[in-house]
Design an enzyme around this catalytic site. Sequence first.
Site, short mmCIF file in Angstrom:
data_model
loop_
_atom_site.label_atom_id
_atom_site.label_comp_id
_atom_site.label_asym_id
_atom_site.label_seq_id
_atom_site.Cartn_x
_atom_site.Cartn_y
_atom_site.Cartn_z
N GLY A 35 0.86 -1.04 0.00
CA GLY A 35 -0.30 -0.06 0.17
C GLY A 35 0.87 1.13 0.38
O GLY A 35 0.51 2.24 -0.10
N ALA A 95 -4.01 -5.39 6.08
CA ALA A 95 -3.12 -5.93 5.15
C ALA A 95 -4.40 -4.93 3.75
O ALA A 95 -4.82 -5.72 3.03
CB ALA A 95 -2.31 -6.71 4.59
N GLU A 96 -5.03 -3.94 4.26
CA GLU A 96 -6.71 -3.67 3.11
C GLU A 96 -5.49 -3.31 1.54
O GLU A 96 -6.66 -3.40 1.05
CB GLU A 96 -6.69 -2.25 3.98
CG GLU A 96 -6.04 -1.07 3.51
CD GLU A 96 -4.38 -0.67 4.01
OE1 GLU A 96 -3.77 0.25 3.81
OE2 GLU A 96 -4.19 -1.02 5.30
N ASP A 97 -4.50 -2.92 1.87
CA ASP A 97 -3.98 -2.67 0.38
C ASP A 97 -3.66 -4.16 -0.20
O ASP A 97 -4.24 -4.30 -1.23
CB ASP A 97 -2.20 -2.40 0.45
CG ASP A 97 -1.61 -3.54 1.46
OD1 ASP A 97 -1.70 -3.78 1.93
OD2 ASP A 97 -0.33 -2.61 1.51
N PHE A 98 -3.37 -5.61 0.28
CA PHE A 98 -3.57 -6.23 -0.11
C PHE A 98 -5.15 -6.60 -0.69
O PHE A 98 -5.77 -6.88 -1.58
CB PHE A 98 -3.19 -7.25 0.49
CG PHE A 98 -3.79 -9.16 0.00
CD1 PHE A 98 -2.40 -10.22 -0.57
CD2 PHE A 98 -4.45 -9.37 0.66
CE1 PHE A 98 -2.88 -10.86 -0.80
CE2 PHE A 98 -4.67 -10.93 0.53
CZ PHE A 98 -3.96 -11.39 -0.34
#
Length: 378
Positions: free
Chosen positions: A209, A233-236
């Site tokens: 992210g 891991a909001e990006d993942f």
Amino acid sequence: MTVGDIILLSIAIVFLGGCIVSWLIHIIALVYAKVKLHRAAPAVCPEDLQGISVIKPLVGVDSNLYYNLETFFKMTYPKFELLFSVQDEQDPAIMIVQKLIERYPKVDAKLFIGIQYAGPNGKVNNMMKAYQASRYHLVNISDSSIQAPPDNLYDMVGHMTADTGVVLQMPFCCDRKGFAGIYEKVFFGTMQARNMLSAVATGINCSTGMSSLIRKEIVETAGGLDTFAKYLAEDFFLAHEAVLQGYKVKLSNKLAMQNSVLTSSTGGWCAGASSGWPPSQHSSSWNLCRSACCKYVFGLSAMAFFLLHMLLWFLSDYTLLTSCQNGPLPFTKFDFLCAWLLRECTTFYLTLKSHMTSVIVWRHRKYRLKWGGTIEEI
């Protein structure tokens, strides 16, 4: 053969198979780095350039923050807005943002103060107001430590074709003095680069992210940004959602150049393994086991196998790092050797430690990581 011999042989074959897989991953990363990184941005017709909302969540300051943020005001992309979000009205980052807005009045920039709670993920909470105010269909989420080149957005938009939902920038580090800066560059230019390059090249989600461009419609279809506040891991999971909706995830030619005075937490990156993506780990500890297996199966010298394997891995990592650097390294080969050996010797410990507990400390907050990547603050 006895049952014990069959069991030992099976274990040895598994370890040697893992060695072959590790080398395949490394070779893929080396080749992909050569053909992908630091290339010219894909050509895009001026009329096809879409507006971009750049969201910059900020927490605290360091001596490089002003310069890092200023590089975004100097980007040459024709149509973008800068949305800064600060969760605390006493945060000194507010003064820096205000100074930059005053200095560059022609840049469309706004500052949002205060969080909007959506879940335990503090970064998502910090971004909520900025995200809701974003005007464009493409959103660039960029960490405060990132230093952007003038044509940064051109390159990312060039990769955002009709079938693409997310464009990632691989994290790397600007040159810094001191051994901590050397170690950080070696970590992100070898282990992290190897994992991410090989994953993207083979279609595996390995999103980070630090800097990514995503279609806003993907987030809205999933239920909004607050949907991802339950994850560590909001990006993942943003990239995962893009894949679920039928989009591709691509890698930008340019790197996400970290220019922070503080050293990134490699332990936090290891913890990410248990939340969704399993990185390829290589360490001297694993190599010792493989050497013993090679002796058991083929009768070869374990010491010779170990030394030859370490030498070739060292040279391959050095080559990969120079590809990421795109030029001479800012330190000596001896400095690289010291940092590389430290990384090799601590990889197994950091990986094991990250899996021994479900509690993670991030940004002065404690979280309990649950199966599937969700978290709860404790």
